[in-house]
Design an enzyme around this catalytic site. Structure first.
Site, PDB file in Angstrom:
ATOM      1  N   GLU A 138      60.139  52.952   3.629  1.00 22.51           N
ATOM      2  CA  GLU A 138      58.938  53.671   3.181  1.00 22.51           C
ATOM      3  C   GLU A 138      58.487  54.290   1.978  1.00 22.51           C
ATOM      4  O   GLU A 138      59.564  54.572   0.979  1.00 22.51           O
ATOM      5  CB  GLU A 138      59.147  55.096   3.975  1.00 22.51           C
ATOM      6  CG  GLU A 138      57.942  56.113   4.263  1.00 22.51           C
ATOM      7  CD  GLU A 138      58.133  57.351   5.226  1.00 22.51           C
ATOM      8  OE1 GLU A 138      57.360  57.730   6.028  1.00 22.51           O
ATOM      9  OE2 GLU A 138      59.296  57.718   5.213  1.00 22.51           O
ATOM     10  N   GLY A 282      67.177  61.625   2.619  1.00 22.82           N
ATOM     11  CA  GLY A 282      68.293  62.407   3.544  1.00 22.82           C
ATOM     12  C   GLY A 282      68.375  61.379   4.676  1.00 22.82           C
ATOM     13  O   GLY A 282      69.422  61.102   4.978  1.00 22.82           O
ATOM     14  N   MET A 284      66.023  58.215   7.213  1.00 18.09           N
ATOM     15  CA  MET A 284      64.561  57.348   7.445  1.00 18.09           C
ATOM     16  C   MET A 284      64.571  57.188   9.023  1.00 18.09           C
ATOM     17  O   MET A 284      65.759  56.552   9.301  1.00 18.09           O
ATOM     18  CB  MET A 284      64.603  56.222   6.509  1.00 18.09           C
ATOM     19  CG  MET A 284      63.292  55.580   6.803  1.00 18.09           C
ATOM     20  SD  MET A 284      61.975  56.241   6.655  1.00 18.09           S
ATOM     21  CE  MET A 284      60.755  55.561   7.448  1.00 18.09           C
ATOM     22  N   GLU A 285      63.621  57.234   9.822  1.00 19.05           N
ATOM     23  CA  GLU A 285      63.441  57.156  11.099  1.00 19.05           C
ATOM     24  C   GLU A 285      63.287  56.044  11.744  1.00 19.05           C
ATOM     25  O   GLU A 285      62.473  55.631  12.540  1.00 19.05           O
ATOM     26  CB  GLU A 285      62.377  57.875  11.408  1.00 19.05           C
ATOM     27  CG  GLU A 285      60.828  57.492  11.145  1.00 19.05           C
ATOM     28  CD  GLU A 285      60.445  58.321   9.809  1.00 19.05           C
ATOM     29  OE1 GLU A 285      59.076  58.179   9.661  1.00 19.05           O
ATOM     30  OE2 GLU A 285      61.092  58.676   9.029  1.00 19.05           O
ATOM     31  N   ASN A 286      63.734  54.689  11.040  1.00 16.74           N
ATOM     32  CA  ASN A 286      63.699  53.497  11.599  1.00 16.74           C
ATOM     33  C   ASN A 286      64.025  53.360  13.033  1.00 16.74           C
ATOM     34  O   ASN A 286      65.380  53.773  13.493  1.00 16.74           O
ATOM     35  CB  ASN A 286      64.575  52.382  10.779  1.00 16.74           C
ATOM     36  CG  ASN A 286      64.500  52.584   9.219  1.00 16.74           C
ATOM     37  OD1 ASN A 286      63.733  52.751   8.725  1.00 16.74           O
ATOM     38  ND2 ASN A 286      65.558  52.852   8.616  1.00 16.74           N
ATOM     39  N   HIS A 316      65.405  65.728  13.310  1.00 15.70           N
ATOM     40  CA  HIS A 316      64.293  65.672  12.464  1.00 15.70           C
ATOM     41  C   HIS A 316      64.093  64.166  12.663  1.00 15.70           C
ATOM     42  O   HIS A 316      62.796  63.713  13.292  1.00 15.70           O
ATOM     43  CB  HIS A 316      64.227  65.925  11.113  1.00 15.70           C
ATOM     44  CG  HIS A 316      63.325  65.369  10.067  1.00 15.70           C
ATOM     45  ND1 HIS A 316      62.458  66.285   9.728  1.00 15.70           N
ATOM     46  CD2 HIS A 316      62.868  64.027   9.693  1.00 15.70           C
ATOM     47  CE1 HIS A 316      61.393  65.967   8.948  1.00 15.70           C
ATOM     48  NE2 HIS A 316      61.679  64.374   8.953  1.00 15.70           N
ATOM     49  N   GLU A 317      64.989  63.102  12.378  1.00 16.71           N
ATOM     50  CA  GLU A 317      64.417  61.709  12.448  1.00 16.71           C
ATOM     51  C   GLU A 317      64.697  61.516  14.097  1.00 16.71           C
ATOM     52  O   GLU A 317      63.809  60.505  14.285  1.00 16.71           O
ATOM     53  CB  GLU A 317      65.861  61.042  11.909  1.00 16.71           C
ATOM     54  CG  GLU A 317      66.182  61.263  10.342  1.00 16.71           C
ATOM     55  CD  GLU A 317      65.007  61.188   9.670  1.00 16.71           C
ATOM     56  OE1 GLU A 317      64.055  60.277   9.864  1.00 16.71           O
ATOM     57  OE2 GLU A 317      64.834  62.097   8.733  1.00 16.71           O
ATOM     58  N   GLU A 339      55.525  64.141   9.449  1.00 19.73           N
ATOM     59  CA  GLU A 339      56.399  64.792   8.854  1.00 19.73           C
ATOM     60  C   GLU A 339      56.703  66.363   9.037  1.00 19.73           C
ATOM     61  O   GLU A 339      57.723  66.828   9.137  1.00 19.73           O
ATOM     62  CB  GLU A 339      56.737  64.548   7.324  1.00 19.73           C
ATOM     63  CG  GLU A 339      56.769  63.226   6.768  1.00 19.73           C
ATOM     64  CD  GLU A 339      58.287  62.635   7.327  1.00 19.73           C
ATOM     65  OE1 GLU A 339      59.116  63.448   7.661  1.00 19.73           O
ATOM     66  OE2 GLU A 339      58.302  61.409   7.074  1.00 19.73           O
TER      67      GLU A 339
END
Length: 881
Positions: A138, A282, A284-286, A316-317, A339
């Site tokens: 990203e 922090g 990443m939402e893969n 969050h992710e 986000e």
């Protein structure tokens, strides 16, 4: 854009180019073959990357993104194209495409291993020599690994095939469906194809990772069971510190919660959580393979605040699995859509689905503080930002997009009601699954669910800038009884110059002081539609000791306290025992320091008087951070020595006052190590390093040990014997934490030649051993900045001469770290603010380089603004000193 333009350099994809391509391309699938079996060979700069794309095109021409070491072959529908004409910088231009049937394009090339955390990052573990790989894409770094259409609104199904050493853990977004072992000690694994996703959330993991596995069983409404395989991974050398079972437990709690909240089954098959080294973010939402910074693998004693923050990041992710991955913004203008939502819902999930009880308090103290800082910068922007290109997108991952947006969504839930907000999200996922949306699609779902017109709300909150400020105004009679009271909203949008007039739904609390305690005596729910709202509940009563707008932290606004309330807080903050309003009060007082309306020394004294009574580990950590910053940046220079001495004395007392091993004691010890960089608390540091008896009953873990060595160096006390002991400690346990701490300590020594070497090392991003990694670069820059303004002043002229070349020759991540890391931001006020040499130099540079890249100017504008703010605070501190 009507026709395809060919130009170089062309890494910075423009919004109009992306829109042109999206109008003409329908991407069907992509097959990616990566061979990283040479990764352990340090001389190997790249690896084989073969991509097959199948897509329909309305036009005979298009371009494909690929940042490469080399392109060896491009086949279009089986026919090789001329590479000299097709390959131009970071793009492969194609013409003679078929417009009647789909095209198949196969691109064979070599991609580069990364040291910057962008693309496919390669890390060699200093403890055991093992090599680890992971990807971070990203907003637009997938093209560093494979050829693709690098934009969020061209989704497709990806199938990854990975080749690497046979003993390695190889993974991508989807489960492995086939594995073949080769005679040469390597293996090839084939992963199942993904559902349609954007390129920036594809992911690859490769290396001898330690793996903890689990399974989540979710019962669906129709009675069926959904089985989700889970894994948690980290480097092998960190396995003894890794609480993978806790990660699995939190993941399962989150999946339970989100299934109930969203009423949409988890759509990505498996759920891996990979903790990786030298990570720029922090997490990443893969989908199916979420990556996290390995700072969340705690090698030192972790406080409740650290555990809570990790859980919050995990939640969050996970929220992104639906909001961001399943439904994705069309372009980066609507980055906030994912986000802000994940920041808000992630905190909600941490509060409601886990054992943590102070998630919203920490949000008020830390996340919103981040938003308030960003929103008062000259680079502030509406939540819905204007993002013309990828460079702008890269810089829009800021406090406005995340924390302000999340705060506004929390206010939105209060505005439309929690049930309507939930129903809108559910409808939004069902309608737009696997597709791309814009703000209007989300507002439509909200209007349908709530029955309210969201247009005016969106205009007021999402399309304006600046922080609203709230204060209470009241009249009293001769007896001191309130005869009229109002809640007043003030503030100016710094972009448009218009008054801020946003709708708020919030609570206002009145508190009385008795026996040292501040107790809420009355409260009212208030709807503020414009500039003011009546507070009738206060009429007829005596003036409260504290009037607190936003008592429940429902909205996004700073509080300007009346004189009585501010005096009460500074003297009696420890008497405010309710954690959420207390965090709101601390946050607004902190903003007053930064805004030069409250002197830093008064705030320091308030922290020293009251912070030790704060039991919320997250807030206590925020306050000790602010203690350091107040003294070093916002207090008048002539006051700092006495403030540091006073603070060191109080905190040293706290070490023995707090329970041994408690979060408060641990945080206090780490804070003392930071204070000691300026030469105070030397005996404490010597005790931590074993040079004197440790009478404080403090456990010296890895983090405190290296913080103490850094303090010793910065204070000019790292003599030959101490330096030898430091190197011996690093050699005995050569972790990445230790080696980067040594870099910081060596660069922190207050010596002109040391600073010269450190400055050159950062500026070139390399030392005598070769190219630095991202973390090594930042560690060196941190040490360089630990010096007096006088010691660092000679480097300012060289800095300004290097800024533009650095930005033009380095990648975005390295350039940002260098320019921010070396910026002369710590200054001692001498005379008028505007006469400060560093401030004047930054102003002059910006005036002389109006045509510089916007992204570069944004970095410098923000650094300059923070410098000016610190100087103004010092000036105010001087007048009150």
């Amino acid at each position: 854009m009507d026709t395809l333009e060919r130009y170089a350099p062309n890494e910075n994809l423009r919004r109009d180019e992306a829109a042109w391509r999206a109008q003409n391309i329908d991407w069907h699938f992509a097959e990616i073959q990566l061979d990283v079996s040479n990764a352990t060979d340090s001389s190997a700069s790249g690896y084989s990357s073969i991509t097959t794309l199948n897509f329909s095109s309305k036009r005979a021409e298009t371009f494909i993104d690929f940042i490469h070491e080399s392109v060896d072959e491009v086949l279009v529908n089986g026919t090789a194209v001329d590479l000299d004409s097709a390959v131009l910088d970071a793009r492969i231009y194609l013409d003679n495409l078929r417009t009647d049937v789909p095209n198949t394009v196969k691109i064979t090339g070599t991609a580069l291993y990364s040291r910057s955390g962008e693309g496919l990052h390669r890390f060699v573990d200093p403890q055991d020599g093992q090599t680890y790989l992971y990807t971070q894409f990203e907003p637009s770094e997938a093209r560093r690994v494979f050829a693709c259409f690098e934009q969020p609104d061209l989704k497709t199904s990806y199938r990854f095939t990975l080749t690497g050493p046979a003993a390695w853990h190889l993974a991508s977004n989807q489960p492995i469906v086939d594995e073949v072992l080769h005679d040469n000690g390597t293996k090839t694994v084939a992963c199942a194809p993904t559902p349609p996703i954007s390129s920036y959330i594809t992911a690859v993991l490769a290396g001898p990772y330690h793996v903890v596995r689990g399974e989540h069983i979710q019962k669906l409404e129709d009675g069926e069971e959904l089985s989700i395989e889970m894994a948690a991974t980290c480097r092998a050398s960190l396995a003894k510190h890794f609480d993978g079972e806790e990660i699995i437990k939190l993941t399962s709690q989150g999946l339970d919660y989100y299934h109930l909240l969203f009423d949409y089954p988890y759509p990505w098959g498996k759920y891996d959580s990979a903790f990786v080294p030298e990570y720029n973010l922090g997490a990443m939402e893969n989908p199916g393979l979420v990556t996290f910074t390995e700072r969340y693998v705690f090698t030192s004693q972790a406080t409740e605040a650290q555990h809570e923050q990790r859980a919050n990041t995990l939640m969050h992710e996970m929220a992104h699995m639906w909001f961001g991955d399943l439904v994705t913004m069309k372009w980066w203008d609507d980055l906030w859509l994912k986000e802000s939502f994940a920041d808000y819902i992630g905190t909600l999930a941490n509060d409601e689905a886990t054992d943590f009880t102070t998630a919203w308090t920490t949000f008020a103290a830390r996340r919103k503080a981040w938003a308030y800082v960003a929103d008062q910068m000259p680079t502030t922007h509406p939540i819905v930002a204007d993002i013309p290109d990828l460079l702008a997108a890269d810089q829009n991952f800021d406090g406005i997009t995340y924390a302000k947006g999340a705060s506004v969504l929390k206010q939105l839930a209060a505005f439309v009601g929690a049930d309507a907000f939930r129903d809108a999200a559910r409808a939004y996922f069902r309608k737009h699954a696997y597709s791309n949306t814009s703000l209007d699609d989300f507002l439509e779902a909200l209007e349908t669910a709530s029955g309210r017109d969201m247009g005016a709300w969106a205009e007021a909150w999402l399309k304006t800038s600046g922080v609203p400020k709230l204060h209470v105004q009241y009249d009293t009679d001769e007896a001191g009884t309130i005869t009229a009271a109002s809640l007043i909203q003030s503030g100016t949008d710094p972009v448009t110059g218009e008054k801020i007039a946003r709708p708020h739904v919030l609570s206002v609390g009145a508190y009385q002081l008795a026996d040292g305690k501040l107790s809420r005596s009355d409260s009212a729910r208030v709807e503020l539609a414009g500039e003011s709202a009546a507070l009738d509940f206060l009429v007829g009563s005596k003036v409260p000791d504290l009037v607190l707008p936003n008592d429940g932290d429902e909205t996004y606004a700073l509080i300007e306290f009346d004189q009585v309330s501010r005096a009460t807080l500074l003297a009696h903050l420890s008497g405010l025992t309710d954690s959420l309003p207390r965090a709101t009060c601390w946050a607004s007082l902190w903003d007053a320091v930064r805004s030069a309306t409250l002197d830093a020394q008064s705030y320091v004294q308030a922290i020293l008087d009251h912070a030790h009574t704060v039991t919320d580990a997250g807030v206590f950590g925020v306050l000790t951070d602010q203690l350091i910053t107040s003294i070093s940046k916002y207090a008048a220079p002539e006051l700092r020595a006495e403030l540091r001495t006073r603070a060191a004395g109080v905190l040293t007392g706290w070490l023995t006052e707090f329970e041994s091993g408690s979060d408060q004691q641990t945080t206090t010890a780490r804070t003392l190590a930071r204070l000691a960089r300026a030469g105070v608390a030397g005996q404490v540091i010597d005790a931590f390093l074993g040079e004197q008896p440790n009478q404080y009953q403090v456990t010296v873990d890895e983090q405190l040990l290296w913080a103490s060595y850094i303090a010793l160096a910065a204070a000019g006390r790292l003599d030959e014997a101490a330096e030898a002991r430091m190197h011996e400690a690093a050699k005995a346990k050569p972790t990445s934490v230790a080696l980067n701490a040594v870099r910081t300590a060596l660069a922190a020594r207050p010596d002109a030649q040391v600073k010269e070497t450190a400055f050159d090392t950062v500026l070139m991003a390399r030392d005598e051993q070769g190219e630095l990694s991202n973390d090594a670069l930042s560690a060196t820059a941190l040490g360089f900045t630990m010096g007096s303004a006088a010691l660092l002043a000679p480097f300012e002229q060289r800095y300004w001469a290097a800024v533009l070349p650095v930005f033009e020759t380095m990648g975005m991540e390295f350039a940002t770290r260098v320019i921010e890391g070396l910026f002369p931001g710590h200054q001692d006020l001498d005379g008028a603010v505007e006469q400060n040499q560093a401030l004047a130099a930054s102003t002059n540079w910006l005036e002389r380089h109006e045509g510089a890249p916007t992204a570069l100017k944004r970095i410098l504008l923000e650094e300059r603004a923070e410098l000016e703010r610190s100087l103004k605070a010092q000036a105010y501190s001087r007048t009150r000193g």
